[in-house]
Structure formats: C-alpha cells, structure tokens
Enzyme design. Structure first.
Site, PDB file in Angstrom:
ATOM      1  N   HIS A 134     -11.206  -2.692   3.249  1.00 27.76           N
ATOM      2  CA  HIS A 134     -11.201  -2.338   4.673  1.00 27.76           C
ATOM      3  C   HIS A 134     -11.977  -1.058   4.974  1.00 27.76           C
ATOM      4  O   HIS A 134     -12.089  -0.669   6.130  1.00 27.76           O
ATOM      5  CB  HIS A 134      -9.742  -2.186   5.131  1.00 27.76           C
ATOM      6  CG  HIS A 134      -9.061  -1.070   4.413  1.00 27.76           C
ATOM      7  ND1 HIS A 134      -8.766  -1.131   3.064  1.00 27.76           N
ATOM      8  CD2 HIS A 134      -8.656   0.154   4.832  1.00 27.76           C
ATOM      9  CE1 HIS A 134      -8.205   0.005   2.692  1.00 27.76           C
ATOM     10  NE2 HIS A 134      -8.123   0.800   3.735  1.00 27.76           N
ATOM     11  N   ASP A 135     -12.468  -0.378   3.947  1.00 30.17           N
ATOM     12  CA  ASP A 135     -13.249   0.845   4.148  1.00 30.17           C
ATOM     13  C   ASP A 135     -14.740   0.621   3.918  1.00 30.17           C
ATOM     14  O   ASP A 135     -15.540   1.526   4.154  1.00 30.17           O
ATOM     15  CB  ASP A 135     -12.803   1.938   3.159  1.00 30.17           C
ATOM     16  CG  ASP A 135     -11.364   2.375   3.361  1.00 30.17           C
ATOM     17  OD1 ASP A 135     -10.891   2.360   4.516  1.00 30.17           O
ATOM     18  OD2 ASP A 135     -10.718   2.743   2.364  1.00 30.17           O
ATOM     19  N   ASP A 193      -2.932   4.581  -2.483  1.00 32.71           N
ATOM     20  CA  ASP A 193      -3.967   5.211  -1.670  1.00 32.71           C
ATOM     21  C   ASP A 193      -4.364   6.583  -2.224  1.00 32.71           C
ATOM     22  O   ASP A 193      -3.487   7.409  -2.515  1.00 32.71           O
ATOM     23  CB  ASP A 193      -3.383   5.376  -0.255  1.00 32.71           C
ATOM     24  CG  ASP A 193      -4.415   5.736   0.779  1.00 32.71           C
ATOM     25  OD1 ASP A 193      -5.283   4.898   1.073  1.00 32.71           O
ATOM     26  OD2 ASP A 193      -4.356   6.868   1.302  1.00 32.71           O
ATOM     27  N   GLU A 242      -6.257   3.956  -6.131  1.00 36.38           N
ATOM     28  CA  GLU A 242      -7.565   4.215  -5.515  1.00 36.38           C
ATOM     29  C   GLU A 242      -8.037   5.586  -5.979  1.00 36.38           C
ATOM     30  O   GLU A 242      -7.439   6.604  -5.645  1.00 36.38           O
ATOM     31  CB  GLU A 242      -7.450   4.195  -3.986  1.00 36.38           C
ATOM     32  CG  GLU A 242      -8.807   4.285  -3.324  1.00 36.38           C
ATOM     33  CD  GLU A 242      -8.757   4.727  -1.860  1.00 36.38           C
ATOM     34  OE1 GLU A 242      -9.736   4.511  -1.137  1.00 36.38           O
ATOM     35  OE2 GLU A 242      -7.736   5.310  -1.436  1.00 36.38           O
ATOM     36  N   ASP A 252       0.863  -1.185   0.000  1.00 36.31           N
ATOM     37  CA  ASP A 252       0.000   0.000   0.000  1.00 36.31           C
ATOM     38  C   ASP A 252       0.898   1.232   0.000  1.00 36.31           C
ATOM     39  O   ASP A 252       1.719   1.415   0.903  1.00 36.31           O
ATOM     40  CB  ASP A 252      -0.889  -0.027   1.254  1.00 36.31           C
ATOM     41  CG  ASP A 252      -2.266   0.517   0.992  1.00 36.31           C
ATOM     42  OD1 ASP A 252      -2.352   1.593   0.380  1.00 36.31           O
ATOM     43  OD2 ASP A 252      -3.250  -0.122   1.411  1.00 36.31           O
TER      44      ASP A 252
HETATM   45  C1  NOJ Z   1      -8.040   5.375   1.725  1.00 38.30           C
HETATM   46  C2  NOJ Z   1      -7.795   4.223   2.640  1.00 38.30           C
HETATM   47  O1  NOJ Z   1      -8.301   3.066   2.056  1.00 38.30           O
HETATM   48  C3  NOJ Z   1      -8.420   4.561   3.963  1.00 38.30           C
HETATM   49  O2  NOJ Z   1      -8.455   3.476   4.845  1.00 38.30           O
HETATM   50  C4  NOJ Z   1      -7.668   5.728   4.543  1.00 38.30           C
HETATM   51  O3  NOJ Z   1      -8.313   6.164   5.713  1.00 38.30           O
HETATM   52  C5  NOJ Z   1      -7.603   6.898   3.567  1.00 38.30           C
HETATM   53  N1  NOJ Z   1      -7.324   6.499   2.226  1.00 38.30           N
HETATM   54  C6  NOJ Z   1      -6.542   7.865   3.986  1.00 38.30           C
HETATM   55  O4  NOJ Z   1      -5.274   7.294   3.807  1.00 38.30           O
END
Ligand code: NOJ
Length: 539
Positions: free
Chosen positions: A315-316, A199, A241, A98
């Site tokens: 994970h989000d 990210d 992302e 990541d």
């Molecule tokens: C996206 C990540 O997937 C998330 O978990 C994170 O809080 C934010 N970016 C900030 O890095």
C-alpha cells in the site's frame, strides 16, 4: 531448517479501506472482506495480511491507532472481526494483523494523558525533550516532511514523531510500554490470528538524541523479549517492515535460532529507481542489472540463517506494472512476467490487492486529487522550496502512495463494484477493462497466471526449498536464474524490456512449466519477445 507453514505460504495483502465496501459509505469494510473470501480462496492464497483495522482518526489511514483493541467504526465491529477470523479459518486462510507500535495516534488515551503534565504516569510512554536554544532538539526529520519534533504548549517540551505530528513515537525504553504492547498482542493472539506484520519495526530501538532511528542498539533485545512474551511458543508467522536491513541484519531478525521474527521485508530492490543519496521522489530509471544483482544477493545470502519475503507491491508502493513494466501496450505480458520472476524465487511471496489483476497507477493532474498525507506534505514542502508543480506531480505519479490505494476493481459496474456510494479515493477509470470479474472468466488473464503460480508453489518443493543461481550469460535486460533441488532443475527466464533478445538455453529443456506467451518447449537459441517470461524444467 525446521519447516513451517509460512515457508510454503502465499500471502495476500488487503488494504481494507480500498477492498470492498458493503454499506455504501465509500469506504471498504470487514463485511466486504468476508464477502470476498471465496475470491481469495479461488486465487489460492492461504494467508491475508490485513492493514490496520483498529480505531483511528485516520491521519495516516489507520497507521495512527487510538485504540489497539477496538475496530474502526467505518470498518465494522469487533464481532465482525471475530467473524472474519473464523470465516477465513474455515477457508484455510490465516489472518496476519498489522502491528503498528513504533507510534500511536495522538488521540490514543496514553498520549492524551502523556501530554497533560511532566509528571503524568503516561509521560514516559512517549519521547519528550526540552527545547535547545528555544528550538527543536536536533535535526531529525519526519518521513512525512518537516522536523520530527513537535512543540507542545502545555508542558513546553517537544515530542518525537518520525511520521506525522499525529503519530507520536512510543518510548520503547520504558518497560511499561513494552508490557502494554505484549498484552495487546496476546489479546489478538487469543482471538486466533495467524501472526503479525510489524510496521517500521526497525525503529523501536531508536536513540533520538543521537539521531539514530533504525537499527538502534536494543532493537534485537526488544524483539527477543517480545517473542518470549507473545508468539514465541506458538505456530505464528511474523514479518517485520525494515527499511534499514542489509542481508546480515536480516539474519539477526530471521535466523530461527535467534527467536525473533519469521522474516522481514527488505527494500533494497525497491530503492533502485531513485537517485543515490536522495529520496524516493528523486526519480531514476531502473537498471535491470542492478535489480539482478540485488535480488540475487538476497536470494543467496540468507542460506539457512534466515528467510526472505518476496514482493513488488504494497500500500506504500506504486503498481509494479506501471513502475517497471509497461501498463499500456504490454500490460498483460509485463504483469505476468513480474509475477513469474518473483513467484519462482525462494521466500514467501506477497500479493498486494489488485496486483493479480494487473491494476495500474492512477496519475493525478493536481494535488487536490491526492489523499495521502506523505504525498500532500511533500508537495507543499517541495513547492515552497522552489520545485515546479509539474516536476513534483511527475514524482507523485511515479511513486505516490495513492497509486496503490485506489479501490479494488471488481467488475464493470459503477466504481468498479467497489461501492454503491462515492469512493473515498476515485476508482481508476480503467476499471471497465481491468477488473476481477473479467479476469476470473478469462483463462489467459493475469489473474490465472497468479493462480497457477500459487498452485505450482503448493505442489513443487523446488520452488520453496530449491537453491537459487543467477544465469550470468544473458543480455543485460534479461533476468534468468536456476532453481535446483536434488536431481531437479528449473530455469526461469524473464525479459524485462520491450526489446526482443536472443538467449541460448544452456541445457535441454524437457517441460514448459509456465509462460506468458504461447510457445513450444524452448530449445537452443530462443528469441524472447517483449516482456516474455517462461519457466522450463531442464532436469
Ligand atoms: C509503514 C506503513 O506501511 C505506512 O503506510 C505508514 O505510513 C508508516 N509505516 C507509518 O506507520
């Protein structure tokens, strides 16, 4: 399109904090991941996306990095990281790291220096602005609630943080910052990793003064520069992302001719259950017709000028079986249906840990049970602005990030076999019936559906390369599509509801490839049972 290994891969996301603890501190660790490589090999995946393992004060569970070239002590050591890369390689598994470079932790040495004085050599590594009329410089908001600008007493200026106050944004306009990032990427590439998940990469080209956060004017220039300076001449996989991507923007990133990334995560389908113009906490029921329209658009729009990622979870995001399936009566059927629906599409599929077990959301009764910074900040912000507690908790239980972060459920022993200590976040109480040990032992489990889907992808080019076409004449809640490669054609049929539906199979089916109920090769008019899904070969 030139064929690359990652076109044919299935990626498994490990959220290390919640995967497997081996030293009893209640927090997953690298040793734990190594100990579970056999499980992942048996499942059949060939790539792991590892959420951040770097040194971090954990304001945002590792997405706030204080040293990119050191391992978080809770997770282990650099020697163990090297061992993980090596052991995974022996099992034919590549590790994707990541890359979190929109921001660092405020405890990163660069920021510690930067905030010391206006003329510090690291000052311009971050984004500092004078107050306007004694207040924040503009109305940019942090994704984690409140203003995106934080006042810093020492120098009397504000710094930008699109995420928490402890995640100051790096200044990508500064060439030195970019060079530092590329050097760090090369440090990891030299260790033999398989690539990077990037990210919130679409925010590195931001123009904060104009309140432009994603898709800024220099974004693609930076990515091309990064590509050249790091992974461009190596056979690595990269996935960005990008919450702000349209299909046209996706081509800018992933058209092989442009030398940027392998693919992106787009989120259009993941925002269909929120009210238009509002945010994720403002709930709305999913309209399956919209899901069909959005996913079909993404399946067809990129053509040879890009590549899709395929995912329901990370994970989000909340657990798909709880979100759009039925995690009670039809948990097994609906989890398998979502697996089949996604894994028969064109693109690289991602499985988030526990998805292959049909792990479910973990509702809370009180905000004191939450761990996630986004959830906690939102709760207080909404409560202060007059929302009722029950209403906010309803949003949290539907969308909160802790839903996905409860520890992996390995077996029926205490804490699901995740830890012998006290887990940092409670294990979902359903671990006695939903766990890897039982799932592996039961050939009819969700796990075995995933395993079979992965195997099918390995042996059938049609899944990787075939054309996609939506079958239009279906009931609204039935999602059916064709995949076609040369003379071969498959039909995928998925009922996204608890209702039964009739469907006419337009051509003669010759072979049942996979299904989530016992059935004969379907012919002519078929009745679809709740959440039924199957794939048939029709040519
Ligand atoms: C996206 C990540 O997937 C998330 O978990 C994170 O809080 C934010 N970016 C900030 O890095």
């Amino acid at each position: 399109m030139e064929k690359k290994w990652w076109h044919q891969s299935v990626v498994y996301q490990v959220y290390p904090r919640s995967f497997q603890d081996t030293n009893g501190d209640g927090i997953g660790d690298l040793r734990g991941i190594i100990s579970r490589l056999d499980y992942l090999t048996y499942l059949g995946i060939d790539t792991i996306w590892l959420s951040p393992v770097y040194e971090s004060p954990n304001d945002d569970n590792g997405y706030d990095i204080s040293d990119y070239e050191a391992i978080m002590a809770e997770f282990g050591t650099m020697a163990e990281m090297d061992e993980l890369i090596e052991e995974a390689k022996k099992s034919g598994i590549k590790i994707i790291l990541d890359l979190v470079v929109n921001h660092t932790s405020d405890e990163h040495p660069w920021f510690i220096e930067s905030r010391k004085s206006k003329d510090n050599p690291y000052r311009d590594y971050y984004i500092w602005r004078d107050p306007v009329n004694g207040d924040v410089t503009n109305s940019l908001r942090s994704i984690f609630s409140g203003p995106a600008w934080e006042f810093d007493e020492t120098t009397g200026q504000y710094y930008l943080h699109l995420y928490s106050k402890k995640q100051p944004d790096l200044n990508w306009e500064n060439e030195l910052v970019r060079q530092e990032v590329y050097d760090m990427m090369n440090f990891w590439i030299d260790k033999g990793i398989g690539g990077f998940r990037m990210d919130v990469i679409d925010t590195i080209g931001k123009l904060p003064d104009q309140e432009i956060t994603n898709n800024g004017p220099r974004l693609h220039e930076y990515l091309q520069e990064m590509n050249q300076a790091t992974f461009g001449d190596k056979d690595l996989m990269t996935v960005g992302e990008t919450w702000g991507a349209t299909t046209e923007i996706a081509k800018l990133y992933s058209d092989p001719k442009r030398n940027e990334l392998s693919m992106i995560f787009q989120f259009e389908h993941m925002t269909l259950d929120q009210q238009a113009g509002k945010d994720k906490w403002d709930l709305k029921a999913l309209d399956v017709s919209e899901l069909k329209q959005v996913l079909s658009k993404w399946q067809t729009a990129l053509g040879d000028e890009g590549w899709n990622s395929l995912f329901w979870n990370n994970h989000d995001l909340p657990r798909i079986v709880s979100r759009w399936g039925n995690d009670q009566e039809y948990r097994v059927e609906s989890a398998k249906m979502f697996a089949i629906l996604l894994h028969m599409m064109k693109g690289t599929p991602y499985i988030y840990q526990g998805e292959e077990l049909g792990m479910t959301n973990a509702p809370i009764q009180d905000i004191s049970e939450a761990q996630d910074i986004e959830t906690i900040n939102m709760y207080h912000e909404r409560f202060a602005s007059g929302y009722r507690k029950e209403e906010i908790l309803q949003s949290i239980n539907a969308k909160g990030r802790d839903n996905a972060r409860t520890p992996m459920q390995w077996d029926e022993t205490a804490h699901g076999g995740f830890t012998t200590g006290t887990p940092w976040l409670s294990v979902n109480p359903n671990y006695k019936t939903i766990n890897a040990k039982q799932a592996v032992a039961d050939p009819s489990s969700i796990f075995h559906t995933y395993k079979r889907l992965i195997e099918l992808r390995k042996h059938n080019e049609i899944i990787v390369w075939g054309d996609y076409e939506l079958l239009i004449e279906t009931p609204a809640e039935v999602f059916a599509y064709y995949r076609t490669l040369n003379e071969e054609r498959w039909l995928i049929v998925c009922n996204l509801s608890e209702q039964t539906h009739e469907l006419i199979i337009p051509q003669e089916a010759t072979e049942l490839i996979i299904a989530n109920y016992d059935r004969e090769v379907p012919m002519g008019e078929v009745e679809l049972r709740p959440y039924e899904a199957f794939v048939v070969k029709i040519r």
